[in-house]
Design a protein around this motif. Structure first.
Motif, PDB file in Angstrom:
ATOM      1  N   ASP A 103       1.349  10.730 -16.420  1.00  0.00           N
ATOM      2  CA  ASP A 103       2.574  11.452 -16.084  1.00  0.00           C
ATOM      3  C   ASP A 103       2.220  12.780 -15.431  1.00  0.00           C
ATOM      4  N   VAL A 104       2.863  13.066 -14.312  1.00  0.00           N
ATOM      5  CA  VAL A 104       2.599  14.322 -13.615  1.00  0.00           C
ATOM      6  C   VAL A 104       3.016  15.522 -14.483  1.00  0.00           C
ATOM      7  N   CYS A 105       3.872  15.297 -15.451  1.00  0.00           N
ATOM      8  CA  CYS A 105       4.323  16.391 -16.324  1.00  0.00           C
ATOM      9  C   CYS A 105       3.318  16.654 -17.449  1.00  0.00           C
ATOM     10  N   LEU A 157       0.823  -1.215   0.000  1.00  0.00           N
ATOM     11  CA  LEU A 157       0.000   0.000   0.000  1.00  0.00           C
ATOM     12  C   LEU A 157       0.854   1.259   0.000  1.00  0.00           C
ATOM     13  N   THR A 158       1.951   1.246   0.757  1.00  0.00           N
ATOM     14  CA  THR A 158       2.781   2.452   0.813  1.00  0.00           C
ATOM     15  C   THR A 158       4.121   2.194   0.121  1.00  0.00           C
ATOM     16  N   SER A 159       4.883   3.281  -0.014  1.00  0.00           N
ATOM     17  CA  SER A 159       6.192   3.120  -0.659  1.00  0.00           C
ATOM     18  C   SER A 159       7.227   2.589   0.324  1.00  0.00           C
ATOM     19  N   HIS A 213       3.123  12.543  -1.638  1.00  0.00           N
ATOM     20  CA  HIS A 213       3.939  12.009  -0.547  1.00  0.00           C
ATOM     21  C   HIS A 213       5.043  11.172  -1.181  1.00  0.00           C
ATOM     22  N   PHE A 214       6.293  11.587  -0.992  1.00  0.00           N
ATOM     23  CA  PHE A 214       7.419  10.947  -1.670  1.00  0.00           C
ATOM     24  C   PHE A 214       7.052  10.843  -3.155  1.00  0.00           C
ATOM     25  N   ALA A 215       6.795  11.988  -3.752  1.00  0.00           N
ATOM     26  CA  ALA A 215       6.129  12.028  -5.052  1.00  0.00           C
ATOM     27  C   ALA A 215       6.839  12.939  -6.050  1.00  0.00           C
ATOM     28  N   ASP A 257      -0.651   8.140 -11.298  1.00  0.00           N
ATOM     29  CA  ASP A 257       0.706   7.599 -11.226  1.00  0.00           C
ATOM     30  C   ASP A 257       1.138   7.173 -12.625  1.00  0.00           C
ATOM     31  N   LEU A 258       2.428   7.285 -12.869  1.00  0.00           N
ATOM     32  CA  LEU A 258       2.982   6.865 -14.156  1.00  0.00           C
ATOM     33  C   LEU A 258       2.959   5.337 -14.289  1.00  0.00           C
ATOM     34  N   ALA A 259       3.051   4.665 -13.173  1.00  0.00           N
ATOM     35  CA  ALA A 259       3.083   3.194 -13.189  1.00  0.00           C
ATOM     36  C   ALA A 259       1.662   2.640 -13.322  1.00  0.00           C
ATOM     37  N   CYS A 300       1.663  10.947  -8.122  1.00  0.00           N
ATOM     38  CA  CYS A 300       2.595   9.840  -7.844  1.00  0.00           C
ATOM     39  C   CYS A 300       2.030   9.027  -6.684  1.00  0.00           C
ATOM     40  N   THR A 301       0.792   8.620  -6.839  1.00  0.00           N
ATOM     41  CA  THR A 301      -0.004   8.077  -5.732  1.00  0.00           C
ATOM     42  C   THR A 301       0.345   6.648  -5.362  1.00  0.00           C
ATOM     43  N   GLY A 302       1.023   5.918  -6.244  1.00  0.00           N
ATOM     44  CA  GLY A 302       1.284   4.499  -5.980  1.00  0.00           C
ATOM     45  C   GLY A 302      -0.035   3.766  -5.846  1.00  0.00           C
ATOM     46  N   ASN A 303      -0.173   2.939  -4.815  1.00  0.00           N
ATOM     47  CA  ASN A 303      -1.453   2.251  -4.619  1.00  0.00           C
ATOM     48  C   ASN A 303      -2.440   3.092  -3.807  1.00  0.00           C
ATOM     49  N   GLY A 304      -2.165   4.385  -3.692  1.00  0.00           N
ATOM     50  CA  GLY A 304      -3.192   5.319  -3.212  1.00  0.00           C
ATOM     51  C   GLY A 304      -3.186   5.609  -1.721  1.00  0.00           C
ATOM     52  N   ALA A 305      -2.046   5.404  -1.060  1.00  0.00           N
ATOM     53  CA  ALA A 305      -2.013   5.582   0.399  1.00  0.00           C
ATOM     54  C   ALA A 305      -2.563   6.948   0.835  1.00  0.00           C
ATOM     55  N   ILE A 306      -2.101   8.017   0.188  1.00  0.00           N
ATOM     56  CA  ILE A 306      -2.499   9.365   0.637  1.00  0.00           C
ATOM     57  C   ILE A 306      -3.921   9.687   0.168  1.00  0.00           C
ATOM     58  N   ASN A 333      -1.843   1.576   6.448  1.00  0.00           N
ATOM     59  CA  ASN A 333      -1.370   2.781   5.771  1.00  0.00           C
ATOM     60  C   ASN A 333      -0.292   3.479   6.617  1.00  0.00           C
ATOM     61  N   TYR A 334       0.284   4.578   6.093  1.00  0.00           N
ATOM     62  CA  TYR A 334       1.269   5.369   6.844  1.00  0.00           C
ATOM     63  C   TYR A 334       0.720   5.685   8.235  1.00  0.00           C
ATOM     64  N   GLU A 335       1.641   5.736   9.189  1.00  0.00           N
ATOM     65  CA  GLU A 335       1.240   6.034  10.573  1.00  0.00           C
ATOM     66  C   GLU A 335       2.049   7.210  11.090  1.00  0.00           C
ATOM     67  N   GLU A 377       9.497  14.555  -6.070  1.00  0.00           N
ATOM     68  CA  GLU A 377      10.941  14.380  -6.238  1.00  0.00           C
ATOM     69  C   GLU A 377      11.294  13.226  -7.181  1.00  0.00           C
ATOM     70  N   TYR A 378      10.289  12.390  -7.524  1.00  0.00           N
ATOM     71  CA  TYR A 378      10.540  11.278  -8.443  1.00  0.00           C
ATOM     72  C   TYR A 378      10.359  11.702  -9.899  1.00  0.00           C
ATOM     73  N   ALA A 379       9.749  12.876 -10.095  1.00  0.00           N
ATOM     74  CA  ALA A 379       9.486  13.329 -11.468  1.00  0.00           C
ATOM     75  C   ALA A 379      10.504  14.391 -11.850  1.00  0.00           C
ATOM     76  N   ASP A 380      10.548  14.708 -13.120  1.00  0.00           N
ATOM     77  CA  ASP A 380      11.383  15.799 -13.592  1.00  0.00           C
ATOM     78  C   ASP A 380      10.784  17.090 -13.052  1.00  0.00           C
TER      79      ASP A 380
HETATM   80  C1  LIG Z   1       7.965   6.516  -3.701  1.00  0.00           C
HETATM   81  S1  LIG Z   1       6.575   6.187  -4.691  1.00  0.00           S
HETATM   82  C2  LIG Z   1       5.354   7.004  -3.733  1.00  0.00           C
HETATM   83  C3  LIG Z   1       3.977   6.439  -3.859  1.00  0.00           C
HETATM   84  C4  LIG Z   1       2.944   6.974  -2.860  1.00  0.00           C
HETATM   85  N1  LIG Z   1       2.818   8.417  -2.881  1.00  0.00           N
HETATM   86  C5  LIG Z   1       3.258   6.487  -1.459  1.00  0.00           C
HETATM   87  O1  LIG Z   1       3.742   7.290  -0.646  1.00  0.00           O
HETATM   88  O2  LIG Z   1       3.012   5.312  -1.183  1.00  0.00           O
HETATM   89  C6  LIG Z   1       6.853   7.233  -6.073  1.00  0.00           C
HETATM   90  C7  LIG Z   1       5.843   7.050  -7.198  1.00  0.00           C
HETATM   91  O3  LIG Z   1       6.066   8.059  -8.180  1.00  0.00           O
HETATM   92  C8  LIG Z   1       5.664   7.528  -9.431  1.00  0.00           C
HETATM   93  N2  LIG Z   1       6.215   8.391 -10.478  1.00  0.00           N
HETATM   94  C9  LIG Z   1       7.508   8.563 -10.823  1.00  0.00           C
HETATM   95  N3  LIG Z   1       7.606   9.450 -11.834  1.00  0.00           N
HETATM   96  C10 LIG Z   1       6.346   9.854 -12.133  1.00  0.00           C
HETATM   97  C11 LIG Z   1       5.799  10.758 -13.088  1.00  0.00           C
HETATM   98  N4  LIG Z   1       6.572  11.420 -13.941  1.00  0.00           N
HETATM   99  N5  LIG Z   1       4.457  10.918 -13.107  1.00  0.00           N
HETATM  100  C12 LIG Z   1       3.650  10.243 -12.254  1.00  0.00           C
HETATM  101  N6  LIG Z   1       4.118   9.358 -11.324  1.00  0.00           N
HETATM  102  C13 LIG Z   1       5.451   9.173 -11.273  1.00  0.00           C
HETATM  103  C14 LIG Z   1       6.227   6.120  -9.400  1.00  0.00           C
HETATM  104  O4  LIG Z   1       5.583   5.306 -10.355  1.00  0.00           O
HETATM  105  C15 LIG Z   1       5.929   5.732  -7.952  1.00  0.00           C
HETATM  106  O5  LIG Z   1       4.702   5.061  -7.870  1.00  0.00           O
END
Ligand SMILES: C[S@@+](CC[C@H](N)C(=O)[O-])C[C@H]1O[C@@H](n2cnc3c(N)ncnc32)[C@H](O)[C@@H]1O
Length: 327
Positions: free
Chosen positions: A109-111, A18-20, A126-128, A81-83, A54-60, A28-30, A130-133
């Motif tokens: 894509d968030v972009c 569920l979370t990263s 959340h941890f989001a 999420d891109l994935a 960048c929600t992943g499996n949607g924790a936030i 979920n996150y605590e 910073e993973y994108a450009d």
């Molecule tokens: C560390 S995980 C965080 C997931 C979630 N927010 C959590 O805290 O559980 C980072 C996520 O960013 C997504 N991601 C990376 N680059 C992205 C982009 N350009 N657009 C959308 N999602 C992206 C990845 O696929 C990954 O699911």
């Protein structure tokens, strides 16, 4: 563009986390990571439009939905999420109805979100981010934010306890690769599969069987010793758990199932390795956060602030960043 590749996140979310933070939380996150989000979502007026990036499996997004239900407040929640994501695999029991309150979008894509201008009152991550450009992501998020809309992000810090734990876990993954635990277990299980009691007795005297048994025992002993010395042994325990499950599967269901169990173990470790390597690359220094503020200013958000997020007694969790569109 983003850190890492979508494939490794596809595998990670398909696994049903569920979370990263993999198995670090029962649900979920605590702690402070949950509290900051509950507080933020609680302050939203009825009818607010929320986008979790960048929600992943949607924790936030799930915390947003749970908070809204608790306060009997209507939120329109989108999560991208891109994935390829699988929230339905990550959510169980009483949290399951919350999925109906969220519009999930895989492969987004968030972009380049596809949402129209001024679509959201709050963009969360959340941890989001910073993973994108960063620049294309900020430009796009600014575009889809409504007047007076806000952005709030919890971001990895290079100094956080999460990064320190990740460094230890990456060392453990190196140790697992070096030990060849899954390969040794596979070699041994193939040798003893489908043998009668007499054949097993004969095997015990064969030097090749003895060699394979010793190699497996040596690998398992190396991993067990590391578990005893580690403050963060979960990945190592998971690996050993898959080996013992493979033994059980051999006894009850046969060799194919046992080898499948080992493959699953190796895939889970590989997914974690990808996640941890991405995390290390994504983490921000103070300088990076100041640069983010400059980007927001460039795209017209004048209200930018940041702080550190801490948890007692663990220590520094990361950065918490706020930005607001004033015009
Ligand atoms: C560390 S995980 C965080 C997931 C979630 N927010 C959590 O805290 O559980 C980072 C996520 O960013 C997504 N991601 C990376 N680059 C992205 C982009 N350009 N657009 C959308 N999602 C992206 C990845 O696929 C990954 O699911």
């Amino acid at each position: 563009m983003s850190i890492g590749n979508a494939d490794s996140w596809d595998r990670y979310w398909a696994h049903g986390f569920l979370t990263s933070c993999a198995d670090a939380f029962a649900g979920n996150y605590e702690g402070s990571m949950r509290t900051v989000w509950e507080k933020r979502f609680s302050a939203l007026p009825d009818g607010s439009r929320v986008l979790d990036i960048c929600t992943g499996n949607g924790a936030i997004a799930l915390i947003a939905a749970a908070t809204a239900r608790r306060l009997d407040c209507k939120l329109l929640i989108h999560a991208i999420d891109l994935a390829d994501i699988h929230p339905e695999r990550a959510v169980h029991d009483e949290a399951r109805p919350l999925l109906d309150d969220i519009n999930f979008h895989s492969r987004t894509d968030v972009c380049e979100t596809g949402f129209t201008n001024d679509s959201f009152d709050l963009i969360s991550g959340h941890f989001a981010l910073e993973y994108a450009d960063r620049e294309p992501a900020v430009r796009e998020l600014v575009r889809i934010t409504a007047e007076n809309g806000e952005h709030m992000f919890v971001m990895h810090s290079t100094e956080s306890v999460i990064l320190k734990t990740a460094a230890v876990e990456l060392e453990h993954i190196d140790l697992l690769h070096g030990s060849a635990l899954f390969e040794r277990a596979g070699d041994f299980l193939r040798l003893v599969a489908n043998k009668s009691a007499e054949e097993k007795e004969a095997l015990a005297k064969m030097p090749e069987a003895e060699e394979r048994r010793t190699a497996l025992n040596r690998a398992a002993a190396l991993v067990s010793a590391a578990i005893k010395q580690s403050a963060h042994p979960e990945i190592l325990r998971t690996a050993l758990g898959h080996v013992s499950a493979a033994y059980k599967a051999l006894a009850n269901e046969g060799l194919d199932k046992a080898l499948q169990q080992l493959q699953q173990g190796a895939a889970e470790i590989a997914a974690n390795a990808g996640r941890l390597a991405d995390l290390r690359q994504a983490a921000s220094t103070l300088q990076d956060i100041k640069h983010l503020g400059e980007l927001y200013a460039k795209y017209g958000f004048v209200d930018f602030s940041f702080d550190v997020l801490k948890e007692e007694p663990a220590g520094l969790i990361g950065w918490i960043v706020h930005a607001r569109r004033t015009g």
